[in-house]
Design an enzyme around this catalytic site. Sequence first.
Site, short mmCIF file in Angstrom:
data_model
loop_
_atom_site.label_atom_id
_atom_site.label_comp_id
_atom_site.label_asym_id
_atom_site.label_seq_id
_atom_site.Cartn_x
_atom_site.Cartn_y
_atom_site.Cartn_z
N GLU A 1 -26.84 -61.37 4.28
CA GLU A 1 -25.66 -60.25 4.40
C GLU A 1 -26.07 -58.94 5.09
O GLU A 1 -25.41 -58.11 5.75
CB GLU A 1 -25.21 -60.08 3.16
CG GLU A 1 -24.25 -61.28 2.64
CD GLU A 1 -22.96 -61.49 3.35
OE1 GLU A 1 -22.53 -60.51 3.84
OE2 GLU A 1 -22.61 -62.82 3.21
N CYS B 1 -26.76 -73.63 -0.01
CA CYS B 1 -25.90 -72.56 0.16
C CYS B 1 -25.55 -72.34 1.60
O CYS B 1 -26.63 -72.28 2.54
CB CYS B 1 -26.85 -71.33 -0.41
SG CYS B 1 -26.01 -69.80 -0.14
N TYR C 1 -22.02 -64.34 -4.83
CA TYR C 1 -21.19 -65.03 -5.95
C TYR C 1 -22.13 -65.47 -6.90
O TYR C 1 -21.96 -65.98 -7.84
CB TYR C 1 -20.14 -66.01 -5.56
CG TYR C 1 -18.99 -65.71 -4.84
CD1 TYR C 1 -18.60 -64.27 -4.80
CD2 TYR C 1 -18.10 -66.53 -4.35
CE1 TYR C 1 -17.30 -63.93 -4.24
CE2 TYR C 1 -16.65 -66.06 -3.96
CZ TYR C 1 -16.31 -64.96 -4.11
OH TYR C 1 -15.12 -64.34 -3.59
N ASP D 1 -15.47 -68.20 2.02
CA ASP D 1 -16.87 -67.96 1.51
C ASP D 1 -17.09 -66.39 0.95
O ASP D 1 -16.39 -65.77 1.09
CB ASP D 1 -18.08 -68.15 2.67
CG ASP D 1 -19.64 -67.95 2.25
OD1 ASP D 1 -19.83 -68.58 1.23
OD2 ASP D 1 -20.06 -66.92 2.67
N SER D 2 -18.25 -66.49 0.21
CA SER D 2 -18.37 -65.10 -0.56
C SER D 2 -18.89 -64.17 0.58
O SER D 2 -18.80 -62.89 0.36
CB SER D 2 -19.63 -65.10 -1.42
OG SER D 2 -20.53 -65.54 -0.84
N CYS E 1 -18.66 -72.58 0.83
CA CYS E 1 -19.33 -71.91 -0.08
C CYS E 1 -19.69 -72.83 -1.30
O CYS E 1 -18.82 -73.38 -1.95
CB CYS E 1 -18.64 -70.57 -0.79
SG CYS E 1 -19.46 -69.79 -2.14
N ASN E 2 -20.90 -73.31 -1.39
CA ASN E 2 -21.48 -74.22 -2.52
C ASN E 2 -21.12 -73.55 -4.08
O ASN E 2 -20.85 -74.25 -4.90
CB ASN E 2 -23.07 -74.33 -2.14
CG ASN E 2 -23.49 -75.07 -1.00
OD1 ASN E 2 -23.54 -76.37 -1.13
ND2 ASN E 2 -23.63 -74.42 0.07
N THR E 3 -21.34 -72.41 -4.04
CA THR E 3 -21.16 -71.78 -5.40
C THR E 3 -19.54 -71.79 -5.77
O THR E 3 -19.40 -72.19 -6.83
CB THR E 3 -21.45 -70.08 -5.43
OG1 THR E 3 -22.90 -70.15 -4.75
CG2 THR E 3 -21.79 -69.83 -6.79
N HIS F 1 -25.16 -69.60 3.33
CA HIS F 1 -26.18 -68.68 3.81
C HIS F 1 -27.44 -69.18 4.52
O HIS F 1 -27.85 -68.45 5.69
CB HIS F 1 -26.22 -67.49 3.02
CG HIS F 1 -25.26 -66.52 2.79
ND1 HIS F 1 -24.19 -66.99 2.04
CD2 HIS F 1 -24.82 -65.42 2.95
CE1 HIS F 1 -23.20 -65.88 1.89
NE2 HIS F 1 -23.68 -64.91 2.67
N1 DGL Z 1 -22.65 -69.22 0.73
C1 DGL Z 1 -22.35 -69.22 -0.72
C2 DGL Z 1 -22.68 -70.49 -1.06
O1 DGL Z 1 -22.78 -71.41 -0.26
C3 DGL Z 1 -22.71 -68.03 -1.66
C4 DGL Z 1 -23.67 -67.14 -1.70
C5 DGL Z 1 -23.42 -66.19 -2.92
O2 DGL Z 1 -22.63 -65.22 -2.52
O3 DGL Z 1 -24.27 -66.08 -3.59
O4 DGL Z 1 -23.42 -70.64 -2.19
#
Ligand code: DGL
Length: 270
Positions: free
Chosen positions: A153, A185, A43, A11-12, A74-76, A187
Site C-alpha cells: 500500500e 491475499c 482488514y 478490496d481493502s 479480497c481473501n480476508t 496484495h
Molecule cells: N487484499 C486483502 C486480502 O486478500 C486484504 C489485505 C488487508 O487489508 O489486510 O486478504
Amino acid sequence: MSDNRPIGFIDSGVGGLTVVKEALKQLPNENILYVGDTARCPYGPRPAEQVIQFTWEMTNYLVDQGIKMLVIACNTATSVALDEIKAALPIPVIGVILPGTRAALKATKNKQVGVIATLGTVKSGAYESALKEKAPELTVSSLPCPKFVSVVESNEYHSSVAKKIVAETLAPLLTKKLDTLILGCTHYPLLRPIIQNVMGENVTLIDSGAETVGEVSMLLDYFEISNNPIPGRTISKFYTTGSPKLFKEIAQDWLPLDELEVEHIELGGN
Ligand code: DGL
C-alpha cells in the site's frame, strides 16, 4: 445477447488490482468498477464483524451503480462475508478462496501446500478447510504475513525493505518441503518476484485472485451476461476511500491502462 453493465471488484485497498489485471487480459470486453477501501486498510487484523460491515458498504456502493456481478477480490473479506453477501444479492457473487484452492490441488504433487495470508484469513481457517475437504491427505502450512500489505500500500514493493521483510517472514516455511504456495491475499502478487526468489524456483506460486478470473469468465457465459462492446469503448473506473494520487501511482505501475480514472469516495462516514 450482450450485457454492458459493469463487473464490480472490491478490496481493502490496491490488492484487488491484481485480480483486475487478469480481468483486463482475459475479459477485455467487460466494463469494470472497483472500490478500494484504502482509508480503512488493512482488514487483516480487524475483527470479522467489522470486516463484514465494511465489505457490505463497498458492495452496496457498487450495487447502487448497477453492477451485473460482484467479485470480492479480497481473501480476508471472502473468508468472512462471501456466504452472507452471496445469499443476499440477486447477482452472482464470487470470492477468491475456492479458485485458489482448486488451482493448488491441481498443482501439488507432494501434497505439501503452504498458504500465506492475512491474520484474519489464517484465523478463519478458510483455505485449510476448503483444501482438506477436497483432499484430506494434504498437509497444509498456513502463515500470516502481517507486514506485506503495508509494504504494498505504501508503494514500497520493489524496495530492499520489501526483500528483507519477505525473507524474514517466509523463513519458517523453508523447512516445510512445500511444492505449492497459495498467495492467499490479493496484495501479495505485487511481491511475487521477491516471494518466488525466497521460496525457490521449485515452489509453484498460486495467485488466487488471478485464478478467480477464469471463474468469472465461466459464470458470464453460464448466465449469458457477457458484454460485446464497440471496440475501445470499455470503461474501467476506480474508487478509493484514501488518496487517489497514491492509488493511481500503484494502479499505473500495475495495470496496462493508458488512462486511469480514480475518484475519492467516502464509505460509512470515514
Ligand atoms: N487484499 C486483502 C486480502 O486478500 C486484504 C489485505 C488487508 O487489508 O489486510 O486478504
